[in-house]
Enzyme design. Sequence first.
Site, mmCIF file in Angstrom:
data_model
loop_
_atom_site.group_PDB
_atom_site.id
_atom_site.type_symbol
_atom_site.label_atom_id
_atom_site.label_comp_id
_atom_site.label_asym_id
_atom_site.label_seq_id
_atom_site.Cartn_x
_atom_site.Cartn_y
_atom_site.Cartn_z
ATOM 1 N N ASP A 157 0.135 4.233 -0.396
ATOM 2 C CA ASP A 157 -0.589 2.976 -0.173
ATOM 3 C C ASP A 157 -2.074 3.313 0.045
ATOM 4 O O ASP A 157 -2.417 4.235 0.791
ATOM 5 C CB ASP A 157 -0.018 2.253 1.054
ATOM 6 C CG ASP A 157 -0.481 0.812 1.141
ATOM 7 O OD1 ASP A 157 0.364 -0.079 1.104
ATOM 8 O OD2 ASP A 157 -1.713 0.578 1.252
ATOM 9 N N ILE A 158 -2.931 2.575 -0.609
ATOM 10 C CA ILE A 158 -4.376 2.827 -0.556
ATOM 11 C C ILE A 158 -4.972 2.508 0.824
ATOM 12 O O ILE A 158 -5.992 3.077 1.212
ATOM 13 C CB ILE A 158 -5.098 2.024 -1.689
ATOM 14 C CG1 ILE A 158 -6.402 2.680 -2.082
ATOM 15 C CG2 ILE A 158 -5.267 0.566 -1.356
ATOM 16 C CD1 ILE A 158 -6.241 3.927 -2.889
ATOM 17 N N GLU B 99 1.081 -9.874 -0.737
ATOM 18 C CA GLU B 99 -0.234 -9.531 -1.303
ATOM 19 C C GLU B 99 -0.128 -9.198 -2.792
ATOM 20 O O GLU B 99 -0.951 -9.642 -3.595
ATOM 21 C CB GLU B 99 -0.820 -8.341 -0.532
ATOM 22 C CG GLU B 99 -2.250 -8.008 -0.930
ATOM 23 C CD GLU B 99 -2.755 -6.728 -0.250
ATOM 24 O OE1 GLU B 99 -2.428 -6.484 0.928
ATOM 25 O OE2 GLU B 99 -3.465 -5.971 -0.932
ATOM 26 N N HIS C 242 7.973 -4.251 -3.806
ATOM 27 C CA HIS C 242 7.691 -2.899 -3.312
ATOM 28 C C HIS C 242 8.255 -2.726 -1.917
ATOM 29 O O HIS C 242 8.229 -3.643 -1.104
ATOM 30 C CB HIS C 242 6.184 -2.596 -3.333
ATOM 31 C CG HIS C 242 5.330 -3.654 -2.710
ATOM 32 N ND1 HIS C 242 5.025 -4.848 -3.336
ATOM 33 C CD2 HIS C 242 4.725 -3.713 -1.490
ATOM 34 C CE1 HIS C 242 4.250 -5.575 -2.543
ATOM 35 N NE2 HIS C 242 4.070 -4.912 -1.417
ATOM 36 N N HIS D 233 7.760 -0.625 1.466
ATOM 37 C CA HIS D 233 6.830 0.228 2.218
ATOM 38 C C HIS D 233 7.660 1.273 2.974
ATOM 39 O O HIS D 233 8.599 0.906 3.702
ATOM 40 C CB HIS D 233 6.080 -0.577 3.293
ATOM 41 C CG HIS D 233 5.141 -1.620 2.789
ATOM 42 N ND1 HIS D 233 3.776 -1.451 2.778
ATOM 43 C CD2 HIS D 233 5.361 -2.872 2.306
ATOM 44 C CE1 HIS D 233 3.186 -2.558 2.319
ATOM 45 N NE2 HIS D 233 4.137 -3.440 2.021
#
Length: 134
Positions: free
Chosen positions: A29-30, A88, A93, A95
């Site tokens: 994750d960025i 978002e 996805h 996490h």
Amino acid sequence: MSSIFSKIIQGEIPSYKIAETEDFYAFLDINPLAKGHTLCVPKKEVDYIFDLDDDTLSGLHLFSKRVAKALETCITCKRVGVLVIGTEVPHTHVHLIPFQHEAQMAITSLKLKVEKEEMEEIAKKVSDKFLEMN
Ligand code: 5GP
């Protein structure tokens, strides 16, 4: 229009790749909540996790487990927490968050600033471990 995650999977947008199979892709994750915070995604672009067909849903969880096992051997953490939100980015996805403190599991918590070099280092370490374990 393709989601940002489809663009990452196709290599149109760079990512710190952790693992890839025929059907799934994992990358850092960025804006991580903890070092090693990873997103596991099906290559098939479906917005809502519970709209996935059963094989993809179960496959995503089994893939996430394999990624989590690699993460927990590389990152010092209490355990790897699992979170699904998806408000978002409209591409399912999971996490995976190697947390030390429960507060790091709150998506609204302050994100870490991890430098590019360290992100690259983490991605290499975990992706090497994933390959070794699989
Ligand atoms: P959610 O949709 O589950 O609320 O969160 C989406 C997650 O995707 C966020 O944690 C956010 O930091 C991450 N994210 C959004 N855009 C990108 C991107 O371009 N690259 C990466 N690696 N992560 C992203």
